[in-house]
Motif scaffolding. Sequence first.
Motif, short mmCIF file in Angstrom:
data_model
loop_
_atom_site.label_atom_id
_atom_site.label_comp_id
_atom_site.label_asym_id
_atom_site.label_seq_id
_atom_site.Cartn_x
_atom_site.Cartn_y
_atom_site.Cartn_z
N GLY A 1 0.81 -1.21 0.00
CA GLY A 1 0.00 0.00 0.00
C GLY A 1 0.84 1.26 0.00
N SER A 2 0.25 2.36 0.44
CA SER A 2 0.88 3.67 0.43
C SER A 2 1.32 4.01 -1.00
CB SER A 2 2.06 3.69 1.40
OG SER A 2 2.66 4.97 1.44
N GLU A 3 2.53 4.54 -1.15
CA GLU A 3 3.10 4.86 -2.46
C GLU A 3 4.30 3.95 -2.71
OE1 GLU A 3 4.10 8.98 -2.28
OE2 GLU A 3 2.14 9.53 -1.45
N GLU A 4 4.63 3.78 -3.98
CA GLU A 4 5.71 2.85 -4.31
C GLU A 4 7.03 3.26 -3.70
OE1 GLU A 4 7.16 0.26 -8.18
OE2 GLU A 4 5.94 2.05 -8.46
N THR A 5 7.25 4.56 -3.54
CA THR A 5 8.53 5.04 -3.01
C THR A 5 8.58 5.05 -1.48
OG1 THR A 5 7.71 7.32 -3.18
CG2 THR A 5 8.99 6.46 -5.04
N ASP A 6 7.47 4.76 -0.82
CA ASP A 6 7.42 4.77 0.64
C ASP A 6 7.76 3.38 1.16
OD1 ASP A 6 6.97 5.48 3.24
OD2 ASP A 6 4.84 5.89 3.01
N GLN A 7 8.70 3.30 2.10
CA GLN A 7 9.16 2.02 2.65
C GLN A 7 9.51 1.04 1.51
OE1 GLN A 7 9.63 1.12 5.88
NE2 GLN A 7 8.87 3.01 6.80
N PRO A 8 10.47 1.40 0.65
CA PRO A 8 10.77 0.56 -0.52
C PRO A 8 11.25 -0.85 -0.17
CG PRO A 8 12.47 2.23 -0.21
CD PRO A 8 11.33 2.60 0.71
N ASN A 9 11.84 -1.03 1.02
CA ASN A 9 12.27 -2.38 1.38
C ASN A 9 11.09 -3.32 1.59
OD1 ASN A 9 15.01 -1.94 1.17
ND2 ASN A 9 15.29 -1.43 3.32
N MET A 10 9.93 -2.76 1.92
CA MET A 10 8.73 -3.58 1.99
C MET A 10 8.32 -4.06 0.59
SD MET A 10 6.26 -1.79 4.81
CE MET A 10 6.75 -1.61 6.52
N ASN A 11 8.56 -3.23 -0.42
CA ASN A 11 8.26 -3.66 -1.79
C ASN A 11 9.01 -4.94 -2.12
OD1 ASN A 11 6.96 -1.19 -1.87
ND2 ASN A 11 8.46 -0.20 -3.20
N LEU A 12 10.25 -5.03 -1.67
CA LEU A 12 11.08 -6.20 -1.98
C LEU A 12 10.54 -7.45 -1.29
CD1 LEU A 12 14.63 -4.56 -1.74
CD2 LEU A 12 13.25 -4.98 -3.78
N ILE A 13 9.97 -7.27 -0.10
CA ILE A 13 9.31 -8.40 0.56
C ILE A 13 8.10 -8.85 -0.27
CG2 ILE A 13 8.06 -9.16 2.62
CD1 ILE A 13 10.98 -8.68 3.24
N GLU A 14 7.30 -7.89 -0.70
CA GLU A 14 6.09 -8.21 -1.45
C GLU A 14 6.40 -8.88 -2.78
OE1 GLU A 14 1.93 -6.22 -3.05
OE2 GLU A 14 3.36 -4.96 -1.96
N LEU A 15 7.44 -8.43 -3.44
CA LEU A 15 7.79 -8.96 -4.77
C LEU A 15 8.71 -10.17 -4.69
CD1 LEU A 15 8.31 -5.54 -6.60
CD2 LEU A 15 6.28 -7.00 -6.60
N LEU A 16 8.94 -10.67 -3.48
CA LEU A 16 9.77 -11.85 -3.24
C LEU A 16 11.20 -11.66 -3.75
CD1 LEU A 16 7.24 -14.71 -4.12
CD2 LEU A 16 7.64 -13.57 -1.92
N ARG A 17 11.71 -10.45 -3.53
CA ARG A 17 13.10 -10.14 -3.90
C ARG A 17 13.85 -9.51 -2.72
NH1 ARG A 17 10.66 -8.15 -8.88
NH2 ARG A 17 11.08 -6.00 -8.28
#
Length: 571
Positions: free
Chosen positions: A86-102
Motif C-alpha cells: 500500500g501507500s506509495e511505491e517510493t514509501d518504505q521501498p524495502n517492503m516492496n522487496l518483501i512483497e515482490l519476493l526479492r
Amino acid sequence: MKKNILYTTLLCSALLATGCGKDFLNKNPQGALSEEQVTNSDGVEANLLGAYGILNGNVSGTWGNYASAPSQWLFGEVAADNAHKGSEETDQPNMNLIELLRPNPANDNLSQMWQVYYEGVLRCNRTMQLLEADQAGPKTVSAARAVEIQAESRMLRGHYYFFLWRVFKNIPWVDEATTLDEAKLKPNNEDVFPNIIADVQFAIDNLPAAKINGERGRMDKVIAQAYLGKLYLYQGRHELALPLFKEVIGAKDITSMPFENNFNVETEDGPEALMVSKHAINPNGTGDNANIGDMLSGLYGTSPVGCCGFFQPSIDLVNAYRVDANGLPYLNGQYRDNAYVSDMGLSGAAKANYQVSRTLRVDPRLDYTVGRRGIPYLDYGVMPGDAWIRMATYAGPFVGIKTMINRSQFASHAVPGEPYITGLDVNIMRLADVILMAAECEVELGNLPGALAYVNSIRLRAATVPHKQIGGDDMANYMVMPYPSFPNAEYARNAVRMERRLELALEGHRFFDLVRWGVAKQTLESYSTFEGGHLPAFSGVIYNTHNAYFPIPQIEIDRSGGALTQNTGYN
C-alpha cells in the motif's frame, strides 16, 4: 527504536501491580536493578512480564515496529496474495522487496523481525535464570509457582522461536543455559524445531487450563495444546495434531460467537480468542503497549484516521469472496472472471457517479474484512473510495478493516491525535483457526465427513454476519451456504484451504500456509499474472525454492563473526 543484538542483556524493570484485562501489560520501565534485587519473587515476576511484553512486537518506542507486528501482516499477507504494502511505491521501498519476493540480507524489515523476537527469547531465558537462582537460594517463589513461571516462559519462548523459524528457518538456538560468549558465536546449522516442540510440550504439561491470577493474555494449557497441534501440522504429522485440536475445540459452538466481535476493541478477547497479543493505551496517552505493529494500516486522506495508507487488500482477495449461485466459493479460480474492481479505471463523470453494485454475490465476511467504495465502513460513514486511499493507482481501490476501531472508540482506545495507534488486540490464534486446522487434518487422514462438519461450522457462522445496509437495503447480494458434501479428498482439500483464506484473511497466516502446503509457486505466480493485469507494479513475480524463507539479516551475520551462515539462495 532502540536496536538490540542477539546478546543484549535485559535490564529488569520493577514489578508493577497487575490486574485483569488490559492492565496486565500496561507498564513503564523503572530503571536498572542489581542482580541481588531481582533474584526474588518480585524480580522474577517482573522479568516474566517483560517477556510477555514482546508479544506486541515492540521493545521500545512507537514507530518502526511494522515487520515484527504480532499480526505478521508484512510477511504473512503482503508477501502472499492477500494484500499489498500500500501507500506509495517510493514509501518504505524495502517492503516492496518483501512483497515482490526479492528480499536481500540488508533489508531492515528482516533485522527488525530478528532483533525483536530474539529479545523476546532473551527475556524468557533471563526469567528462567533468575528463577533458578531463586530456587537455589532464598526460594521466595513457591515450588508450584516456579513450575508455572518456567512453563509460561517456555511457552512464550517457543512462540518467539516459531515466529523466527517461519521467517528464517535456519536460526541459532539460545536457551537459559547458553552463556553470553556462547550466544555471540552460536551457529545456525541445527534444526531448532524439536526444541520448539519441547518448550510447548512442557507448557502443556505444567500450565493450568485457567488463566493464572485470572489475567487475560496469560499463557495457559489450552493455548499450548492448540500451539503444539499447529507445530505438528507444520511437520505434516496430522495424526498427532488432530487430537490436540479436538481437545481445544471440545464442545464449543463457534456459530454462537459473532465473527465481527473478534475485531472490535470492546468485544475482543471473547470466547473465540485463544492466544492474544494484549494491547492498551498507556495512562499517559502514549501507545508503546498498543497495536503499533499495525499502525501503518490506518486509512489515509479525508478519513477519520488520516494515516498511513499501508496494508491494502488485493483485488484477488476481494474477488475470492464472490460465491456461485449455491452460495459456495469458486474453488477453481473462476472468481477472477469478469473481476470486480470497484471504481478503478473510471474517470470523469463515470468516476464521480459510480454506484456499487448491489447484485454482486459475495460472502458477507468480505465487508467486515475489506473497505469498498459505497459500503458503510464501521461508524465512519460510507467509504468514498480514493479520498481514503494513499495512491489507488499503485495498490488498488480497497482498504482493510480488521485492524481499525470505531470512531466512537477513539477517545478511550486510541492515542490522542493519532487514532491509527489503538488498544485493539491481535489474535495470534483463535478458535476458527484451530477448527480449520482440524479440518485440514481430517482431510489428510481420510475423514471427509469430519472435515465437512468443521468447515460448515465456520460457514454457518459466516451466514449470521450482519449485512451491510443503507436505508434498510443490503449493499450486496450476500450469500454463504454450507457445502452439501465433499465428494473427494482433492475437493475437500481445496475447500478447507479456501475457507482458511476467507475466514483468516489479513490475520498473518496466508504466506506460511501456501509454503507449508507446497503450493506457493503456482499460487503466487498465477496471482501475479492476474493482479498485475490490473496493477502493473505487481506483475512478473517469480517464486523460487529459496523464497520459502527469507535471508538471514546481514548485520547479524557480521556481528556473529561469520558463525551464522546465510540461507541458500541469498548469498
